[in-house]
Design an enzyme around this catalytic site. Structure first.
Site, PDB file in Angstrom:
ATOM      1  N   LYS A  72       0.817  -1.219   0.000  1.00 34.21           N
ATOM      2  CA  LYS A  72       0.000   0.000   0.000  1.00 34.21           C
ATOM      3  C   LYS A  72       0.846   1.263   0.000  1.00 34.21           C
ATOM      4  O   LYS A  72       0.489   2.258  -0.638  1.00 34.21           O
ATOM      5  CB  LYS A  72      -0.963  -0.015   1.199  1.00 34.21           C
ATOM      6  CG  LYS A  72      -2.049  -1.076   1.085  1.00 34.21           C
ATOM      7  CD  LYS A  72      -2.987  -1.054   2.286  1.00 34.21           C
ATOM      8  CE  LYS A  72      -4.068  -2.119   2.147  1.00 34.21           C
ATOM      9  NZ  LYS A  72      -4.982  -2.138   3.315  1.00 34.21           N
ATOM     10  N   LYS A 100     -10.767 -11.654  -6.865  1.00 33.58           N
ATOM     11  CA  LYS A 100     -11.778 -11.860  -5.836  1.00 33.58           C
ATOM     12  C   LYS A 100     -12.666 -10.631  -5.714  1.00 33.58           C
ATOM     13  O   LYS A 100     -12.248  -9.505  -6.001  1.00 33.58           O
ATOM     14  CB  LYS A 100     -11.135 -12.208  -4.500  1.00 33.58           C
ATOM     15  CG  LYS A 100     -10.457 -11.065  -3.776  1.00 33.58           C
ATOM     16  CD  LYS A 100      -9.982 -11.518  -2.397  1.00 33.58           C
ATOM     17  CE  LYS A 100      -9.413 -10.350  -1.601  1.00 33.58           C
ATOM     18  NZ  LYS A 100      -8.996 -10.740  -0.241  1.00 33.58           N
ATOM     19  N   LYS A 107     -14.163  -4.455  -2.519  1.00 34.93           N
ATOM     20  CA  LYS A 107     -14.568  -3.055  -2.635  1.00 34.93           C
ATOM     21  C   LYS A 107     -13.505  -2.202  -3.323  1.00 34.93           C
ATOM     22  O   LYS A 107     -13.783  -1.086  -3.755  1.00 34.93           O
ATOM     23  CB  LYS A 107     -14.858  -2.472  -1.239  1.00 34.93           C
ATOM     24  CG  LYS A 107     -16.148  -2.985  -0.622  1.00 34.93           C
ATOM     25  CD  LYS A 107     -17.374  -2.494  -1.361  1.00 34.93           C
ATOM     26  CE  LYS A 107     -18.653  -2.950  -0.678  1.00 34.93           C
ATOM     27  NZ  LYS A 107     -19.861  -2.530  -1.415  1.00 34.93           N
TER      28      LYS A 107
END
Length: 336
Positions: free
Chosen positions: A116, A199, A202
């Site tokens: 990230k 997968k 969101k």
């Protein structure tokens, strides 16, 4: 003599207006099963959500919606302890202790932080993202947890928690149960309707691939009927050559309880249109009562507040005892 129940703990972030089908099948469905035979603690981890900027009004709304959905899906406050993380201050207290026993090097090796931070850049990466695993360790260790139901992507964080517990116990005496990861074998792995190789998440580029639990029947039906498939006609499970159809078979099986082979036989000789219609029907009928119950719970703020108060009190009783012991062995002076 009755054997003591094993303690389990898991959490979910309130980062969207609705959970999606992958959240339910991959995690919450297991939670519902585990509350029957374990001393289960489940929390909405709102503090973890702060690693990205949040709108306060929206965060408050999403937190309550998350609690309502968990109740609507089948978590029972009489069988488990359901609470909001920020309502138990001990999480913050123990998190600081965990930060002080974690090496900078081992924290730097956490895969999610590396991924990230590289994606966002150093200037846009908050320190909380770096210390996130230490807060997660505190979440787990506070409750003397035996098993932590997590996905494979969280295994590294549980291993860090085990290392920290072992290290602390070795230096200060037995203080924490060393938890075991319980890698949830999802009854099904649900993929994105528009990209059936990824997968359901969101973080996807488009919401058209998500089946949200609180979407209207019309919206979810349209999404399923627009799901990506291959150019063939056979309804067969083949993740390599028929990823889209395989995903839809998985969804139907997970919700209807029918095996994949039963569904293949049932839809033999039928086209994709008929099959998608059947999947949509199963999804809609499964989610309709969840959506209705969630909306009913959200309309009764007093009841939700009562559930959360009860959960926070039960959680605090266990968590505060852990913090008290940790402070004592560290030599911190208790408040008179």
């Amino acid at each position: 003599m009755t054997e003591a129940k094993k303690r389990v703990l898991s959490g979910i972030q309130p980062t969207s207006d609705s959970f999606h089908l992958g959240n339910y099948v991959g995690a919450v469905k297991n939670w519902i099963t585990m509350q029957e035979e374990n001393d289960a603690f489940y929390c909405v981890v709102d503090l973890h959500s702060l690693t990205v900027e949040q709108d306060p009004t929206l965060l408050r709304k999403r937190t309550l919606t998350s609690v309502a959905q968990l109740l609507a899906l089948g978590l029972d406050p009489e069988k488990c302890t359901l609470f909001v993380q920020s309502q138990v201050p001990a999480h913050n207290q123990l998190a600081w202790i965990m930060e002080c026993v974690t090496g900078f090097g081992e924290a730097s090796r956490m895969t999610q932080f590396k991924d990230k931070s590289q994606k966002n850049g150093n200037d846009r990466t908050v320190v909380g993202l770096f210390t996130y695993p230490m807060l997660m360790a505190a979440d787990i260790l506070l409750y003397q947890t035996n098993f932590v139901p997590v996905g494979e992507d969280q295994r590294q964080h549980v291993e860090l928690t085990r290392d920290l517990a072992t290290r602390f116990n070795s230096k200060y005496g037995k203080s924490f149960v060393v938890p075991e990861p319980y890698i949830m074998k999802a009854t099904a792995k649900i993929y994105d309707l528009q990209d059936p190789t990824s997968k359901m998440s969101k973080s996807a580029d488009s919401a058209s691939g998500l089946i949200d639990l609180l979407d209207t029947p019309e919206v979810n039906t349209k999404k399923i009927k627009s799901a990506v498939t291959d150019t063939g006609r056979e309804i067969l499970f083949d993740e390599t050559n028929k990823a889209g159809i395989s995903n839809l078979l998985t969804i139907h099986s997970a919700l209807s309880g029918k095996s994949i082979s039963e569904l293949e036989n049932e839809f033999a000789g039928k086209g994709y249109g008929d099959f998608k219609g059947a999947v949509a029907e199963v999804v809609v009928e499964t989610l309709r009562p969840v959506r209705d119950k969630t909306n009913e719970l959200l309309s009764d703020g007093n009841h939700l507040a009562s559930v959360l108060k009860q959960g926070a009190e039960k959680a605090s009783e266990v968590a505060d005892a852990t913090v008290k012991h940790v402070y004592e062995v560290l030599g911190l002076i208790p408040r008179a």
